[in-house]
Design a protein around this motif. Structure first.
Motif, mmCIF file in Angstrom:
data_model
loop_
_atom_site.group_PDB
_atom_site.id
_atom_site.type_symbol
_atom_site.label_atom_id
_atom_site.label_comp_id
_atom_site.label_asym_id
_atom_site.label_seq_id
_atom_site.Cartn_x
_atom_site.Cartn_y
_atom_site.Cartn_z
ATOM 1 N N UNK A 1 0.901 13.441 15.418
ATOM 2 C CA UNK A 1 0.676 13.442 13.971
ATOM 3 C C UNK A 1 1.831 12.700 13.308
ATOM 4 N N UNK A 2 1.769 11.368 13.241
ATOM 5 C CA UNK A 2 2.879 10.581 12.673
ATOM 6 C C UNK A 2 3.269 10.972 11.258
ATOM 7 N N UNK A 3 2.370 11.602 10.516
ATOM 8 C CA UNK A 3 2.714 12.043 9.164
ATOM 9 C C UNK A 3 3.810 13.097 9.180
ATOM 10 N N UNK A 4 4.019 13.755 10.310
ATOM 11 C CA UNK A 4 5.074 14.788 10.394
ATOM 12 C C UNK A 4 6.443 14.173 10.699
ATOM 13 N N UNK A 5 6.485 12.921 11.098
ATOM 14 C CA UNK A 5 7.754 12.337 11.535
ATOM 15 C C UNK A 5 8.734 12.158 10.378
ATOM 16 N N UNK A 6 8.231 11.669 9.251
ATOM 17 C CA UNK A 6 9.120 11.410 8.113
ATOM 18 C C UNK A 6 9.846 12.654 7.637
ATOM 19 N N UNK A 7 9.121 13.756 7.343
ATOM 20 C CA UNK A 7 9.812 14.979 6.930
ATOM 21 C C UNK A 7 10.816 15.476 7.966
ATOM 22 N N UNK A 8 10.482 15.351 9.260
ATOM 23 C CA UNK A 8 11.402 15.811 10.303
ATOM 24 C C UNK A 8 12.666 14.947 10.365
ATOM 25 N N UNK A 9 12.549 13.687 9.959
ATOM 26 C CA UNK A 9 13.683 12.755 10.004
ATOM 27 C C UNK A 9 14.549 12.782 8.749
ATOM 28 N N UNK A 10 14.142 13.527 7.745
ATOM 29 C CA UNK A 10 14.906 13.569 6.501
ATOM 30 C C UNK A 10 16.303 14.154 6.755
ATOM 31 N N UNK A 11 17.346 13.476 6.261
ATOM 32 C CA UNK A 11 18.748 13.905 6.415
ATOM 33 C C UNK A 11 19.208 13.904 7.867
ATOM 34 N N UNK A 12 18.561 13.100 8.701
ATOM 35 C CA UNK A 12 18.903 13.024 10.130
ATOM 36 C C UNK A 12 19.543 11.671 10.423
ATOM 37 N N UNK A 13 20.615 11.655 11.206
ATOM 38 C CA UNK A 13 21.217 10.372 11.585
ATOM 39 C C UNK A 13 21.207 10.116 13.081
ATOM 40 N N UNK A 14 20.758 11.110 13.870
ATOM 41 C CA UNK A 14 20.653 10.908 15.318
ATOM 42 C C UNK A 14 19.580 11.834 15.873
ATOM 43 N N UNK A 15 18.967 11.405 16.976
ATOM 44 C CA UNK A 15 17.825 12.135 17.528
ATOM 45 C C UNK A 15 17.920 12.200 19.042
ATOM 46 N N UNK A 16 17.670 13.385 19.581
ATOM 47 C CA UNK A 16 17.428 13.526 21.011
ATOM 48 C C UNK A 16 15.919 13.449 21.201
ATOM 49 N N UNK A 17 15.450 12.429 21.927
ATOM 50 C CA UNK A 17 14.027 12.141 22.054
ATOM 51 C C UNK A 17 13.520 12.596 23.415
ATOM 52 N N UNK A 18 12.665 13.614 23.406
ATOM 53 C CA UNK A 18 11.943 14.015 24.610
ATOM 54 C C UNK A 18 10.455 13.930 24.302
#
Length: 283
Positions: free
Chosen positions: A58-75
């Motif tokens: 659900x790509x629509x959920x990606x933006x809210x999850x990325x708000x105020x984020x500067x790094x991501x652990x991607x699994x």
């Protein structure tokens, strides 16, 4: 009884950027989140039950999850080698960079050619990336699909006498946290393994020693194993992962743990002894 650790997401009240940990309740994600919180860093858990929710499909959920984020652990679940995974990882990486989360650490599969497509898509996004490649986790035996077979005393798999350098999820988490927090690891690919090669027969022997009861390894055919997967409602693609063991591509040690952490990786026997002490395999 199994002790389950609950990782809480800190609320950002200071304007400090967060780290998004996708799969933050999983084997490595939970451990990464715990370590970051101990360091006093802001963490957001990326999952369908998170706030906000994150869903790969659900790509629509990606933006809210990325708000105020500067790094991501991607699994990625269920596996980077599954159809469509590379496209989703690439699209997410582009969205992350556009949102200001330019530091991405990807958990990839050691020896999985299909996973390389996802790695390349993530790198092409313009992210400041690190790739961590691992294969079979020790914790698959107490936190995942081998748990019930160990409790039942029989591990039936289509791997014959093939060997694997099982790696510990705690070692993976330590490497990932180093990659997330230390810029010296940017642009690097690390391959991780445990300190020795083990067959599943030897794994069963270590588990027997740790639990004090007999746990047997029983070789089965690929067809029989696929039938079991179908019966349990699991993707048959899981059977294809065993081909990575059978052809010997991972049947050698690598030294990413030592390279990043300056210490030896954890041995399977130590893992088995500590897991057995929790009672997770008690019948």
């Amino acid at each position: 009884m199994t002790t389950k650790t609950t990782t809480k997401t800190k609320t950002n009240t200071s304007g400090t950027k967060k780290t998004l940990v996708i799969g933050g309740h999983g084997k490595t994600g939970r451990r990464v989140a715990e370590r970051l919180l101990i360091q006093g860093r802001e963490v957001r858990i990326g999952s369908r039950t998170g706030e906000p929710a994150f869903d790969w499909h659900a790509p629509a959920t990606w933006g809210p999850a990325l708000r105020d984020v500067d790094r991501v652990y991607v699994t990625y679940q269920p596996d980077l080698g599954f159809p469509g995974a590379a496209d989703q990882v690439g699209a997410f990486a582009e969205a992350a960079v556009a949102a200001g989360a330019g530091r991405l650490v990807l958990l990839s599969g050691r020896g999985e050619e299909a996973a390389r497509l996802a790695e390349d898509r993530l790198k092409d996004s313009g992210a400041d990336w690190t790739v961590v490649r691992a294969s079979w986790f020790n914790q698959n035996f107490d936190e995942s699909f081998f748990l019930e077979p160990v409790r039942a005393g029989e591990i039936a798999l289509p791997v014959a006498d093939a060997v694997e350098p099982f790696v510990d999820a705690d070692d993976i988490a330590d490497v990932v946290v180093a990659a997330l927090t230390d810029g010296r690891h940017a642009g690097r690919t690390y391959e991780l393994s445990g300190p020795r090669l083990l067959s599943f027969g030897e794994v069963a022997a270590e588990l027997s020693k740790a639990t004090g009861r007999e746990i047997a390894y029983v070789p089965v055919s690929d067809g029989d194993y696929r039938a079991v997967l179908r019966q349990e409602g699991l993707p048959e693609e899981f059977a294809e992962l065993f081909a990575l063991i059978l052809d010997g591509r991972n049947a050698h040690l690598v030294h990413g743990v030592e390279e990043v952490l300056g210490r030896a990786p954890r041995d399977f026997a130590d893992y088995a002894r500590e897991a057995a002490a929790t009672g997770v395999w008690d019948v």
